[in-house]
Structure formats: structure tokens, C-alpha cells
Design a protein around this motif. Structure first.
Motif, PDB file in Angstrom:
ATOM      1  N   PRO A 155       0.840  -1.201   0.000  1.00  0.00           N
ATOM      2  CA  PRO A 155       0.000   0.000   0.000  1.00  0.00           C
ATOM      3  C   PRO A 155       0.876   1.253   0.000  1.00  0.00           C
ATOM      4  CG  PRO A 155      -0.741  -1.574   1.667  1.00  0.00           C
ATOM      5  CD  PRO A 155       0.579  -2.073   1.170  1.00  0.00           C
ATOM      6  N   ASN A 156       0.397   2.323  -0.622  1.00  0.00           N
ATOM      7  CA  ASN A 156       1.117   3.598  -0.669  1.00  0.00           C
ATOM      8  C   ASN A 156       2.566   3.430  -1.143  1.00  0.00           C
ATOM      9  OD1 ASN A 156      -1.148   5.002   0.476  1.00  0.00           O
ATOM     10  ND2 ASN A 156      -0.513   4.245   2.494  1.00  0.00           N
ATOM     11  N   PRO A 157       2.785   2.851  -2.317  1.00  0.00           N
ATOM     12  CA  PRO A 157       4.154   2.555  -2.746  1.00  0.00           C
ATOM     13  C   PRO A 157       5.030   3.808  -2.883  1.00  0.00           C
ATOM     14  CG  PRO A 157       2.606   2.266  -4.562  1.00  0.00           C
ATOM     15  CD  PRO A 157       1.793   2.423  -3.328  1.00  0.00           C
ATOM     16  N   ARG A 158       4.457   4.924  -3.327  1.00  0.00           N
ATOM     17  CA  ARG A 158       5.288   6.124  -3.446  1.00  0.00           C
ATOM     18  C   ARG A 158       5.749   6.592  -2.075  1.00  0.00           C
ATOM     19  NH1 ARG A 158       4.110  11.175  -7.319  1.00  0.00           N
ATOM     20  NH2 ARG A 158       4.525   9.445  -8.740  1.00  0.00           N
ATOM     21  N   PHE A 159       4.842   6.573  -1.114  1.00  0.00           N
ATOM     22  CA  PHE A 159       5.195   6.975   0.247  1.00  0.00           C
ATOM     23  C   PHE A 159       6.297   6.077   0.789  1.00  0.00           C
ATOM     24  CE2 PHE A 159       4.009   7.008   4.912  1.00  0.00           C
ATOM     25  CZ  PHE A 159       4.524   8.266   5.153  1.00  0.00           C
ATOM     26  N   ARG A 160       6.195   4.765   0.536  1.00  0.00           N
ATOM     27  CA  ARG A 160       7.226   3.819   0.996  1.00  0.00           C
ATOM     28  C   ARG A 160       8.569   4.126   0.327  1.00  0.00           C
ATOM     29  NH1 ARG A 160       5.475  -0.967   3.261  1.00  0.00           N
ATOM     30  NH2 ARG A 160       3.316  -0.810   3.968  1.00  0.00           N
ATOM     31  N   ALA A 161       8.538   4.360  -0.988  1.00  0.00           N
ATOM     32  CA  ALA A 161       9.780   4.658  -1.701  1.00  0.00           C
ATOM     33  C   ALA A 161      10.401   5.954  -1.189  1.00  0.00           C
ATOM     34  CB  ALA A 161       9.511   4.765  -3.206  1.00  0.00           C
ATOM     35  N   GLU A 162       9.567   6.944  -0.899  1.00  0.00           N
ATOM     36  CA  GLU A 162      10.079   8.212  -0.376  1.00  0.00           C
ATOM     37  C   GLU A 162      10.671   8.043   1.016  1.00  0.00           C
ATOM     38  OE1 GLU A 162       6.854  10.958  -0.610  1.00  0.00           O
ATOM     39  OE2 GLU A 162       7.099  11.305  -2.767  1.00  0.00           O
ATOM     40  N   LEU A 163      10.046   7.204   1.838  1.00  0.00           N
ATOM     41  CA  LEU A 163      10.591   6.951   3.178  1.00  0.00           C
ATOM     42  C   LEU A 163      11.983   6.315   3.083  1.00  0.00           C
ATOM     43  CD1 LEU A 163       7.512   5.628   5.209  1.00  0.00           C
ATOM     44  CD2 LEU A 163       8.830   7.712   5.653  1.00  0.00           C
ATOM     45  N   ALA A 164      12.113   5.327   2.203  1.00  0.00           N
ATOM     46  CA  ALA A 164      13.414   4.670   2.030  1.00  0.00           C
ATOM     47  C   ALA A 164      14.458   5.683   1.539  1.00  0.00           C
ATOM     48  CB  ALA A 164      13.292   3.507   1.056  1.00  0.00           C
TER      49      ALA A 164
END
Length: 209
Positions: A155-164
């Protein structure tokens, strides 16, 4: 003296450029000079004229290839981040162990002086100048975040990528820019061991039911 008696005089105006000034290698020299100027002088103080002088070309040739200073900076980012774009392939290899692969790739780029120096120049410029920050944001979103996002099944792949990405950029700032100890001199393997599980969680962990 007539034309037959000697060479015709060159009219006034800009001298013709030599092959060395405008040949196939000129664009590469301009980009190398731009990276050096942004690194040494920062975004604000770097200029088209200074970049041209460092590259051994006329300022008009810099404008011809790249246009404005913003566009020169954007092109310098493109070249500088070429090694970093391997992060997309790193994540795309599969989610098992993606966090560790990402951390190792990050340190392979930042621990190499040849790639670390221009990256530091880009980050320092972005921190001190909004125009540079805007260009860097657009590049990171278009060329890195959006492409990593496409490989994530969470879920929320962009948010996950930004967190990383933010996690690794934070480490870069503290270790290589601000140089806060003990992180600045810690063994990369020690950092990878601690950071990899967090990156893995960002990229793969599903929400609890």
C-alpha cells in the motif's frame, strides 16, 4: 593588396571557434566544468561565464548546448546521478533482501570519492538554493522514486519509496556532509546491518490486519 596577392582579412565579429572549442568533446567538458564549479562555488556563485572559462569554450557555446544556468545544473544532476540510477535495478531484482541490496548499493556510491564528490556538490547546492532544490526534487521524483515505486507491491508505494529515500539521504547528510561522529567514521558494514531491516520494512511490510 588584392585578394590574389594575399589572404583576405577577417571581418570584425566573433572569431570562428576551433574544433577543440566546439567539437564532440566540448559538451562533456562543459558538464565536467559545471560539476566542478557547482561543487567549488555553490549554485549561487557558479556562472555560465565561469563554467565556460573552466571548460575552455565560449559562453555562447554553453548557452547553445544547455540554455540557462538552471538547465546546466539539471544536466549536471543527470550525469552525476547516473550511478545512483542503479538503485532502480537493485530494487527490481526482487523483494527478498531488497533492503540490504539497497543499503549496499548506497554505500558503494557514497564511499567512492569519484561519485561522492559531485553528489555532495549537488546536495549542498540544493540545501542552500531553492531553484537548485526544485530541480533536484523533480529529477529524484521522475528518475528514481517513481521507478522504484513501480516495483513495490505494498500500500502507498510512493510513500514507501520516499521513506526509504529519505532514510538514506539523512544518512548521507549526517555522515558525509555534516560529518557527525560516530556515524561519520563508522564501518559501512555496521551501518548496513542496522539500516537494512528498516529499509526492508519500508519496501515490503504489509499492514497488520
Amino acid at each position: 593588396m588584392t585578394a590574389a596577392q594575399g589572404p583576405a582579412r577577417r571581418g570584425r565579429g566573433r572569431p570562428s571557434r576551433t574544433e577543440a572549442e566546439s567539437g564532440p568533446g566540448a559538451r562533456d567538458r562543459i558538464l565536467a566544468a559545471a560539476r566542478e564549479q557547482f561543487s567549488e562555488r555553490g549554485y549561487d556563485k557558479a556562472s555560465i561565464r565561469g563554467i565556460a572559462k573552466a571548460a575552455g569554450v565560449d559562453s555562447a557555446l554553453v548557452h547553445h548546448y544547455f540554455g540557462t544556468k538552471d538547465e546546466v545544473f539539471a544536466a549536471a544532476i543527470e550525469v552525476t546521478f547516473e550511478p545512483a540510477q542503479g538503485v532502480v535495478d537493485t530494487v527490481g531484482e526482487g523483494m527478498d533482501g531488497a533492503g540490504e541490496r539497497l543499503a549496499r548499493f548506497f554505500f558503494s556510491v557514497w564511499e567512492n570519492p569519484a561519485t561522492r564528490t559531485p553528489l555532495l556538490a549537488i546536495i549542498r547546492s540544493a540545501v542552500t538554493h531553492e531553484a537548485a532544490a526544485k530541480i533536484l526534487r523533480a529529477f529524484v521524483m521522475r528518475r528514481l522514486i517513481e521507478r522504484v515505486e513501480a516495483d513495490l507491491d505494498v500500500p502507498n508505494p510512493r510513500f514507501r519509496a520516499e521513506l526509504a529515500a529519505s532514510h538514506m539521504v539523512g544518512i548521507a547528510m549526517v555522515r558525509y556532509v555534516v560529518k557527525v561522529e560516530p556515524l561519520a567514521s563508522a564501518d559501512p558494514e555496521e551501518i548496513i546491518e542496522l539500516v537494512a531491516p528498516t529499509l526492508q520494512r519500508y519496501l515490503t511490510e504489509q499492514p497488520s490486519e
